[in-house]
Design a protein around this motif. Structure first.
Motif, short mmCIF file in Angstrom:
data_model
loop_
_atom_site.label_atom_id
_atom_site.label_comp_id
_atom_site.label_asym_id
_atom_site.label_seq_id
_atom_site.Cartn_x
_atom_site.Cartn_y
_atom_site.Cartn_z
N LEU A 1 0.82 -1.22 0.00
CA LEU A 1 0.00 0.00 0.00
C LEU A 1 0.85 1.26 0.00
O LEU A 1 0.38 2.34 -0.33
CB LEU A 1 -0.95 0.00 1.21
N THR A 2 2.12 1.13 0.41
CA THR A 2 2.99 2.31 0.41
C THR A 2 3.93 2.30 -0.80
O THR A 2 4.91 3.04 -0.83
CB THR A 2 3.82 2.37 1.70
N GLY A 3 3.66 1.45 -1.75
CA GLY A 3 4.41 1.49 -3.01
C GLY A 3 5.72 0.72 -3.02
O GLY A 3 6.43 0.71 -4.03
N ASN A 4 6.06 0.07 -1.93
CA ASN A 4 7.33 -0.65 -1.89
C ASN A 4 7.34 -1.93 -2.71
O ASN A 4 8.39 -2.54 -2.91
CB ASN A 4 7.71 -0.98 -0.44
N LEU A 5 6.15 -2.36 -3.10
CA LEU A 5 6.09 -3.58 -3.91
C LEU A 5 5.61 -3.27 -5.34
O LEU A 5 5.08 -4.15 -6.02
CB LEU A 5 5.19 -4.63 -3.25
N ALA A 6 5.82 -2.03 -5.74
CA ALA A 6 5.33 -1.63 -7.07
C ALA A 6 6.00 -2.44 -8.18
O ALA A 6 5.48 -2.55 -9.28
CB ALA A 6 5.57 -0.15 -7.28
N TRP A 7 7.13 -3.04 -7.87
CA TRP A 7 7.83 -3.87 -8.86
C TRP A 7 7.12 -5.19 -9.12
O TRP A 7 7.43 -5.90 -10.07
CB TRP A 7 9.26 -4.17 -8.36
N MET A 8 6.16 -5.53 -8.26
CA MET A 8 5.59 -6.88 -8.30
C MET A 8 4.60 -7.02 -9.46
O MET A 8 3.61 -6.32 -9.52
CB MET A 8 4.90 -7.14 -6.96
N ASP A 9 4.86 -7.96 -10.34
CA ASP A 9 3.98 -8.17 -11.48
C ASP A 9 2.92 -9.23 -11.19
O ASP A 9 1.94 -9.35 -11.90
CB ASP A 9 4.80 -8.60 -12.71
N GLY A 10 3.16 -10.01 -10.18
CA GLY A 10 2.20 -11.05 -9.82
C GLY A 10 2.48 -11.49 -8.40
O GLY A 10 3.54 -11.18 -7.84
N PHE A 11 1.51 -12.18 -7.81
CA PHE A 11 1.63 -12.57 -6.41
C PHE A 11 1.10 -14.00 -6.30
O PHE A 11 -0.04 -14.27 -6.71
CB PHE A 11 0.79 -11.60 -5.57
N VAL A 12 1.92 -14.89 -5.80
CA VAL A 12 1.45 -16.27 -5.62
C VAL A 12 1.26 -16.51 -4.13
O VAL A 12 2.18 -16.32 -3.33
CB VAL A 12 2.44 -17.29 -6.22
N VAL A 13 0.04 -16.88 -3.76
CA VAL A 13 -0.29 -17.10 -2.35
C VAL A 13 -0.70 -18.55 -2.15
O VAL A 13 -1.71 -18.98 -2.71
CB VAL A 13 -1.46 -16.20 -1.90
N PRO A 14 0.06 -19.30 -1.39
CA PRO A 14 -0.34 -20.69 -1.16
C PRO A 14 -1.35 -20.77 -0.01
O PRO A 14 -1.42 -19.88 0.84
CB PRO A 14 0.98 -21.35 -0.77
N PRO B 1 -5.85 -4.50 -8.23
CA PRO B 1 -6.47 -5.28 -9.32
C PRO B 1 -5.55 -5.44 -10.54
O PRO B 1 -5.76 -6.32 -11.35
CB PRO B 1 -7.73 -4.47 -9.67
N GLU B 2 -4.51 -4.61 -10.61
CA GLU B 2 -3.68 -4.68 -11.83
C GLU B 2 -2.68 -5.84 -11.82
O GLU B 2 -2.27 -6.31 -12.88
CB GLU B 2 -2.99 -3.35 -12.11
N ALA B 3 -2.27 -6.32 -10.63
CA ALA B 3 -1.32 -7.44 -10.59
C ALA B 3 -2.09 -8.76 -10.51
O ALA B 3 -3.16 -8.80 -9.92
CB ALA B 3 -0.41 -7.31 -9.36
N PHE B 4 -1.56 -9.81 -11.13
CA PHE B 4 -2.31 -11.07 -10.99
C PHE B 4 -2.03 -11.71 -9.63
O PHE B 4 -0.93 -11.60 -9.10
CB PHE B 4 -2.04 -12.04 -12.15
#
Ligand code: SF4
Ligand code: SF4
Lengths: 399, 419
Positions: A103-116, A134-137
């Motif tokens: 939420l503070t922009g530190n993960l703006a590099w992230m193109d996707g997120f895998v959550v087990p 909503p923009e990252a998968f």
């Protein structure tokens, strides 16, 4: 936003001493600006995929040409502010601080997120993420919870195929079996090197301090594994050359830190009091296969078989026909351990439930135990230090 | 409600009677040699187990009973003495406290399990709970792995196939333990009863669309839903809902409902605070609040969007049902459900009761508040306590928040009338 920690590429080649290397790795491990990841993206133009602990098959992500990044919260460096209005305070730090970072922009590099599907928190986090970014998968990975049942095999294979397809759609390129097999080889090598580091530590804990080994492993959270392999080779070389003085310590196993991480200072405090942690489940995310997985045949099958039969046991996977207590006790015997430390993240239900059963089993086997909870943002370690001192003394003098 | 009505109170009384009979059967199970299985409410495949002759224990229902009867506190403390943290689910601690106290609660003594069926649907804590019980009782544990229902997709065929394949395995385990063979016709017959009860239950739930609503879809539903969760698949269960429907019909005929004057209609998200159930309800009643739809009443199954058990596809429909329990839906699906409830039931507000014990519910509820207040402009009241642990209920604070909220809502309403 933290300042960028600009590291020369392949910095390990330029470190002449163990201490220099450890210092660089420490900065990387604690860098919540993820400069190494941003740097990798600049260099390669590739996508970086965040992986929530514990059992994300990073081999597959790397085979797609993406950089899998193991997320371990904010390392105690952010105040939970925005995340507070999404996830409440009675939830473990890692879920809240990871969200805060985003939420503070530190993960703006992230193109996707895998959550087990490791716990209720992770499951629900995936949905919170979807609404807020909503923009990252977001890929929710269902880990089979009954690993000895036959249907689990096909099901997990289908889950992995789905992840493969999502990655292929994202990059626009197929993930070939050959690339996946190559990726498995790189990860196997990584596990081998990490095991070697742990073996060295178990043999000579003073030579290979826990907090040092921790950051050496931690650098792998943000580097491609092939580079991390080179780094670990350099580390093994430099570590052997260190001269250290011996001291009285007790050999202990540490359990409970498989997901949310304790502050580094806490690990240092434990060492200072004389706990030689010779086995742990810290940052288990990257080394969750207990040994190498198959390097021949169908690579997807190797990942499936590895998950169903060859994982390190934690409170968040299904032990199948194995038993977590028996597994822990075997580990203690193999490593000639004198006591067990149960360090659970505050509010981490899986860790807290298992601690009760495992503590009982350890005590019944005659192993002294120490139990405490930690939080990412804890800053006072006096109470843990005192408990650890008493624990060490009781083992040194009375057992 | 006046005594001159014919059916009033039947929903509650008959429910109590049925549950009482069930608990007596459980107490007698050991001496009758009846095999006993334990399982969870969400996604419970009770029809399949009963086909094999098992009597069923639902530890969550025991925990709930202990909460209502105000004995949960002691059991929870007992578990904490055994090393369980103050931060883990109170239901689990209640049950561990119970199991280590001779399994004796206000409902009688529970028999030991011959089989623990962990129907993992919607809650990971279920797994940790039954792992602990398996160790305590030395009982066999079967883990029925039900995948989380993810957004944007219909239930995926591979998810269904996966659950069905495990149900076949479970049937094998049941046959081994009970010595009875799997009887498909018997299962289909049970599912006919399930479907009939589900039809009636949905009718009762939908009655809350009326103004005034004849039924409180939270404070009353939590009792009315008990038979469909624990006795589904039996003729008694169908009879219960027939009787309960009569009560609702009678209320509609006479324009009566759970509050004397319905002033606010709300949707409630989250479980109730069982140890303070009455007090909690009173805080809403004072404002003439009627809950017209709730999510908690869907923890054991979501039938109001058309899903039914199907005697023609017994195992597949059991799988479909198990996947579709409220907390086994991801947040996007859950949010959509609440949005639909607010619209379809003409609700004035959303009330979120967030309980510490149950992360399956609570993690992300604050985000739901963000969504409803900021994105949808739906008045949303956020309350916190616990469903099991009596220590977390701060009545005065709760009252202040509820009063302030409905005062503001009243104001807003007047404002919009004047405008
Ligand atoms: S720390 Fe524990 S509760 Fe939190 S996400 Fe990790 S496993 Fe789940
Ligand atoms: S976490 Fe929630 S659903 Fe799970 S056992 Fe506890 S109260 Fe029940």
């Amino acid at each position: 936003m933290t300042p960028e920690v600009a590291k020369p590429q392949r910095f390990w080649e330029q470190c002449d001493t163990w201490e220099q290397l450890v210092q660089c790795c420490r900065e990387l491990t604690l860098d919540i600006g993820f400069s190494a990841v941003r740097d990798w993206k600049r260099r390669t133009g590739g996508s970086a995929i965040g992986c929530f602990p514990v059992y994300v098959p990073q081999e597959l992500i790397a085979a797609a040409g993406c950089l899998p990044v193991s997320l371990f919260g904010a390392r105690g460096q952010v105040e939970i502010d925005h995340a507070d209005s999404r996830i409440q305070s009675f939830v473990c730090s890692i879920a809240r601080s990871t969200l805060e970072l985003a939420l503070t922009g530190n993960l703006a590099w992230m193109d996707g997120f895998v959550v087990p599907s490791i716990c209720d928190v992770a499951r629900n986090l995936s949905g919170v993420w979807q609404r807020n970014f909503p923009e990252a998968f977001v890929f929710y990975l269902h880990l089979p919870q009954n690993v000895v049942s036959d249907p689990a095999r096909d099901y997990y294979r289908a889950e992995l195929s789905r992840l493969r397809t999502v990655l292929e759609c994202h990059t626009g390129r197929p993930v070939s079996d050959a690339a996946l097999m190559e990726s498995i080889r790189v990860y196997n090598r990584n596990r081998e090197l990490l095991s070697e580091l742990y073996r060295q530590r178990a043999a000579q804990p003073e030579q290979w301090p826990l907090s040092h080994v921790y950051v050496l492993a931690g650098a792998g959270n943000v580097l491609p594994r092939s580079e991390h392999n080179e780094l670990l080779e350099a580390a093994l070389r430099l570590g052997r050359q260190r001269a250290v003085t011996r001291r009285d310590t007790v050999r202990v196993v540490l359990r409970g830190a498989f997901c949310e991480q304790p502050p580094l200072e806490l690990l240092e405090a434990l060492e200072e009091t004389g706990c030689a942690v010779v086995d742990d489940d810290l940052q288990i995310g990257a080394r969750f296969f207990a040994g190498p997985i198959a390097e021949q045949g169908d690579p997807l099958e190797a990942l499936v078989e590895g998950y169903l039969r060859g994982t390190v046991l934690t409170p968040v996977n299904n032990p199948g026909s194995r038993s977590r207590s028996a597994d822990l006790l075997t580990r203690c015997r193999e490593r000639a351990v004198q006591g067990v430390i149960f360090a659970s993240p505050k509010f981490c239900e899986p860790a807290l439930y298992d601690a009760v059963l495992l503590k009982r089993a350890s005590e019944q086997a005659g192993l002294p135990t120490l139990e405490f909870e930690y939080e990412e943002k804890m800053t006072v370690f006096e109470s843990v230090r005192m408990q650890a001192e008493t624990f060490v003394e009781s083992i040194l003098f009375f057992s | 409600m006046a005594a001159s009505y014919r059916y009033q109170g039947i929903g509650r009384d008959l429910q109590k009677e049925l549950l009482g009979q069930w608990y007596r059967r459980l107490e007698n199970a050991p001496q009758n040699g009846t095999p006993v299985a334990y399982l969870f409410i969400s996604g419970n495949i009770c029809e399949l187990l009963r086909t094999f002759g098992f009597e069923l224990v639902f530890p969550e229902v025991n925990a709930l009973q202990c909460g209502i009867k105000k004995v949960a506190g002691n059991f929870i403390l007992k578990a904490e003495d055994l090393g369980y943290s103050s931060d883990v689910c109170g239901y689990v601690k209640n049950d561990i406290g119970l199991a280590t106290s001779g399994n004796r609660g206000p409902f009688g003594t529970m028999p030991r399990p011959d089989l623990l069926v962990c129907n993992y649907a919607g809650c990971n804590t279920y797994i940790k709970w039954f792992e602990a019980l398996a160790e305590h009782f030395g009982a066999r544990l079967f883990l029925l792995d039900v995948p989380y229902r993810r957004t944007g997709e219909i239930v995926r065929q591979e998810d269904l196939d996966y659950v069905v394949a495990q149900l076949v395995q479970l049937a094998g385990v049941c046959a081994e333990i009970t010595g009875n063979r799997f009887d498909r016709d018997r299962l289909s017959k049970a599912l006919e009863y399930s479907r009939a009860a589900e039809d009636l239950w949905v009718r009762i739930l939908a009655s809350a669309r009326n103004r005034p609503s004849p039924f409180d879809a939270f404070f009353e539903a939590v009792f009315f839903m008990a038979p469909i969760y624990v006795l589904r698949g039996t003729p008694e269960c169908v009879e219960y809902y027939q009787a309960a429907w009569k009560e609702i019909e009678e209320r509609m005929e006479h324009g009566i409902g759970p509050v004397s004057e319905e002033r606010f209609r709300v949707v409630i998200e989250g479980p109730p605070p069982w140890p303070h159930f009455r007090a909690f309800w009173e805080l809403f009643k004072r404002w003439g609040v009627c809950c017209v739809a709730s999510t908690y009443s869907k923890v054991g199954g979501i039938w109001d969007f058309g899903l039914r058990h199907d005697p023609a596809r017994p195992l597949e429909s059991l799988a479909e049902y198990a996947i579709n329990c409220y907390t086994n839906w991801d947040w996007t699906l859950r949010r959509r459900m609440m949005e639909r409830y607010v619209a379809d039931y003409s609700a004035d507000a959303l009330v979120i009761h967030s309980v510490k014990s149950c992360r399956a519910f609570s993690v992300g509820q604050a985000d739901v508040r963000e969504h409803f207040t900021k994105a949808l402009d739906t008045p949303t009241l956020f309350l916190e306590s616990d469903l099991a642990d009596p220590r977390y209920f701060a009545e005065a604070q709760m009252r202040n928040r509820i009063d302030a909220f409905f005062e503001a809502l009243e104001h807003r309403r007047k404002g919009s009338v004047e405008a």
